[in-house]
Motif scaffolding. Structure first.
Motif, short mmCIF file in Angstrom:
data_model
loop_
_atom_site.label_atom_id
_atom_site.label_comp_id
_atom_site.label_asym_id
_atom_site.label_seq_id
_atom_site.Cartn_x
_atom_site.Cartn_y
_atom_site.Cartn_z
N MET A 165 10.98 -9.70 51.12
CA MET A 165 9.70 -9.16 50.66
C MET A 165 9.88 -8.10 49.59
N ARG A 166 8.95 -8.07 48.66
CA ARG A 166 8.93 -7.03 47.64
C ARG A 166 7.49 -6.57 47.43
N LEU A 167 7.34 -5.29 47.16
CA LEU A 167 6.01 -4.77 46.83
C LEU A 167 6.02 -4.30 45.39
N GLN A 174 14.61 -0.89 52.95
CA GLN A 174 13.26 -1.37 53.28
C GLN A 174 12.96 -0.97 54.72
N SER A 214 9.98 -0.01 44.79
CA SER A 214 8.74 0.37 44.10
C SER A 214 8.11 1.60 44.75
N PHE A 268 4.95 -1.72 55.86
CA PHE A 268 6.20 -2.17 55.26
C PHE A 268 6.45 -1.28 54.05
N GLN A 298 2.35 -8.20 47.40
CA GLN A 298 3.56 -8.43 48.19
C GLN A 298 4.10 -9.81 47.84
N LYS A 311 6.50 1.77 47.50
CA LYS A 311 5.15 1.44 47.93
C LYS A 311 5.14 1.01 49.41
N ASP A 338 8.77 -0.65 50.60
CA ASP A 338 9.72 -1.20 49.65
C ASP A 338 10.26 -0.05 48.79
#
Lengths: 502, 247
Positions: free
Chosen positions: A208-210, B85, B101, B96, A201, B103, B98
């Motif tokens: 936020m990015r995963l 998101q 991706s 959470f 993360q 995920k 995203d």
């Protein structure tokens, strides 16, 4: 044999006052020993620290963008917050100019950021989400270096691979520090192997990015203490995605008065000036019209905005043919940046290592001060002993004067005595230092902990005899001897010869 | 003389007791506003955060709540780069999602909502009556509105602020202003609630201004629209829903 008479007398006097000469001489010798050993130690740590940083991750020269605070490979050091790390403007131009610079052997671009290794499966028990999470989060934290695998590893061939392999050009993946693997496995509640997907993360400027990447290898830092133990290598494009180094980082959103009207108010109580303002009973948009499946509307913009910006780099690292060429290259680069109006700056390994170099520097300064204090104490002891020994010889000085010895003759005599003492015993001290250094090196003293690893500049203490510091120590000790003799001789000469003889 | 003093003291004690009684009731009413037990709740939140020298940051999200089951879902609508998101909370687990991706990960409910002044606790249920003791109650005016001024002290260390002063409208229990103080007595945050809507017999704030008192010029405005207590389909509170809205 035509030795000047003063020198011959000086030698004879020294032999005459054998025990006194021995005491003062030993002190002078010890002074030389302290100075040379102290210097050798400081040299070793300076050289070692520099090598451990430059070989591990800073290279010899670094180029970064400019910001309000100092920019290192770990971002911007700014008061009260995390300023965004600037990208290098005109990257291609800067890169090709830097690569073509005289003495530059290898060049690589990179970017850095932070990430949290994240759990991606259900079934975490109650106990694991409580107080222990603080420690768990520490295990999960990674410092990410986004590297260009086609060139980066050539700059750091000292990197010790433990498992798997390094990132290949174009390959997605992460290389973790071997020492962190156990903690990460514990946090994820599964044993992490090479090839396993790891969810990270990122906390970048756009939120936020995963991203999930395979673990391709693990490594150990050649020298501990020179950098963050969480340092991990990841492919540059994944890092850009995690960091928000995407085309969407400068999106413009305009909203109406209803959503922003309160922000500009200065008199906040005026909000309650009119009773009617408090109540607003107009019906809101009916919920029935809300279609849950088309909540988002058009998402095509998102795809475009989330594309990694392939021109975004935080820093360029340069490996010189020889580290000593770094200052010249840095000066040339900074001059060129000013000339071209490029908002970038070049610096040495200390700039690159940022906060880590600073903590090492503090350690070195503390130690230098300790050596300096020791040297000052030695000088004072030597001076004091010499003053006392010359005052004791007031009668002898009076006799010489009564026999027709001029003031100049007496001064020269004592100067000759102290110089001879300083040189003879200084050389003895030097010989002792050389032996001590040899012994220290043969003993292979282990650093044992991180504190000493930094101080020693490596896992084993290795001292070198520096010719400059040898010369310096000898000159200093001779000067101390001369200075120490001037005052008591002057006092003795002021006394009438006849009184002095009594 | 002694008698007079006693009488005055008795009056003070009694009147404070009355105030304290009222204060308890006020707190309970304020808590009740936040409580949608037995019903679903959804709304569109827009948060604009201002920091000096920086572009305003905007987050717009649609929130869904089912308090009976401790369920909570949120989908980000703005900025475009974060569109889709999602956050999903079930009991203590927070997911959470995203969409870029596809995920999921665990994330903490305590985390700031996308870098703004608004904290996670602003969007979740909490009970002021359980967390704080009333230390004093005064009458006063806020602007031109008559208010009760309630001074509260934290009972636990779980709450973010040691002392909170509430300005509650007298004629109808509506929180208009809230001042939050640190342990050292420093004013940390002022929150204003200038606009309300009436929904299902309750007064709900529709505009909130959060002023960061430690960092001058840092403010966030929250705007809530499309509030509704209509029943939501069960699937809203699933991971699958977070994926579906992105398809």
């Amino acid at each position: 044999m035509s030795m000047p008479v003063t020198l011959r007398m000086a030698l004879r006097n020294l032999v005459e006052h054998r025990s006194k000469s021995l005491i003062i001489g030993s002190l002078l010798g010890i002074g030389v020993l302290i100075l040379i050993l102290g210097n050798a130690f400081l040299d070793a740590s300076k050289r070692g620290i520099e090598t451990s940083f430059t070989k591990n991750y800073t290279a010899d020269v670094v180029i970064t963008g400019k910001a309000d605070g100092p920019v290192s490979l770990f971002g911007v050091q700014s008061i009260g917050g995390l300023e965004e790390t600037p990208n290098i403007p005109d990257y291609e131009k800067v890169f090709s100019h830097a690569s073509a610079l005289a003495g530059v052997q290898k060049t690589s671009g990179m970017a850095s950021g932070f990430g949290l290794i994240s759990r991606d499966v259900d079934g975490i028990s109650e106990a694991d989400t409580g107080e222990d999470d603080q420690e768990g989060m520490m295990n999960a934290f990674v410092m990410l270096f986004g590297v260009d695998a086609s060139s980066y590893w050539q700059l750091f061939d000292g990197l010790q691979l433990v498992q798997g392999s390094l990132l290949q050009p174009g390959q997605r993946g992460i290389v973790l520090p071997e020492a962190r693997l156990a903690g990460i496995s514990e946090y994820l509640q599964r044993t992490v192997h090479i090839g396993d997907e790891i969810l990270i993360q990122g906390m970048g400027s756009t939120g936020m990015r995963l991203r999930s990447v395979p673990l391709v290898g693990t490594y150990t830092l050649a020298s501990k203490g020179a950098g963050p133990e969480q340092l991990s290598y990841i492919d540059i494009d994944t890092l850009r995605a995690l960091n928000g180094m995407t085309l969407g980082s400068s999106e413009n959103i305009s909203l109406g008065e209803a959503e922003t009207g309160l922000l500009g108010l200065t008199d906040l109580d005026s909000l309650f000036g009119d009773d009617s303002m408090v109540m607003e009973s107009s019906p809101q948009a009916p919920q029935a019209s809300l279609n849950l499946d088309t909540l988002l509307g058009d998402t095509s913009k998102r795809e475009a905005l989330n594309q990694a910006d392939s021109g975004a780099w935080h820093s360029i690292l340069l490996r010189m043919e020889h580290p000593s060429q770094a200052p010249v290259a840095i000066a040339a680069l900074n001059a060129w940046f000013t000339e071209e109006g490029i908002e970038a700056e070049a610096g040495d390994w200390k700039k690159a290592a940022g906060p880590y170099a600073q903590s090492v520097d503090v350690l070195r300064v503390v130690f230098s001060v300790a050596v300096f204090v020791l040297a000052v104490v030695a000088v004072i002891v030597i001076m004091n002993t010499m003053v006392v020994s010359i005052i004791e010889r007031t009668g002898e000085i009076g006799t010489m004067r009564a026999l027709g010895g001029g003031r100049g003759f007496v001064r020269r005599l004592f100067a000759a005595e102290s110089t001879v003492l300083a040189i003879v015993f200084g050389i003895a001290g030097l010989a002792l230092s050389a032996i001590a250094i040899l012994v220290v090196n043969l003993l292979r003293i282990q650093a044992g902990n991180e504190f000493f690893t930094i101080l020693f500049g490596g896992p084993v203490l290795h001292l070198l005899l520096n010719p400059l510091s040898v010369l310096g120590a000898l000159v200093l000790v001779t000067l101390v001897g001369l200075l120490a003799s001037i005052y008591p001789v002057a006092v003795a000469l002021r006394i009438q010869p006849i009184r002095a003889m009594q | 003389m002694k008698r007079i003093v006693c009488a005055v003291m008795a009056f003070v004690v009694v009147s404070t007791a009355v105030y304290a009684q009222d204060a308890k009731k006020i707190l309970a009413e304020l808590d009740a506003v936040q409580d949608f037990s037995g019903k679903d709740f959804s709304a569109l939140y827009t948060i604009v955060s201002q920091k000096p020298g920086e572009k305003d940051s905007v987050t717009q999200a649609r929130m869904f709540r089912r308090d009976n089951k401790d369920q909570f879902a949120m989908i980000i609508l703005l900025p475009e780069v974060n569109k889709g998101q999602g956050y999903l909370r079930e009991d203590d687990k927070v997911w959470f999602y995203d969409p870029t991706s596809r995920k999921f990960s665990f994330s903490s409910i305590k985390e700031s909502i996308q870098d703004s002044e608004a904290k996670g606790s602003d969007l979740t249920l909490r009970s002021t009556a359980d967390d704080y003791d009333v230390t004093s109650v005064r009458e006063g005016l806020l602007g031109k509105v008559p208010v009760w001024i309630l001074d509260l002290k934290a009972k636990t260390t779980e709450v973010p602020y040691e002392r909170v002063v509430l300005y509650v409208r007298k004629d109808r229990t509506m929180l208009l202003k809230e001042e939050a103080y640190s342990v050292s007595g420093r004013l940390m945050r002022t929150t204003l609630y200038p606009k309300y809507v009436e929904l299902d017999g309750k007064m709900l704030p529709s505009q909130i201004l959060i002023v960061d008192e430690l960092n001058p010029g840092e403010r966030s405005q929250m705007t809530m629209t499309e509030q509704s207590v209509e029943t939501l389909p069960d699937r809203v509170f699933t991971k699958a829903f977070l994926e579906q809205v992105n398809k």
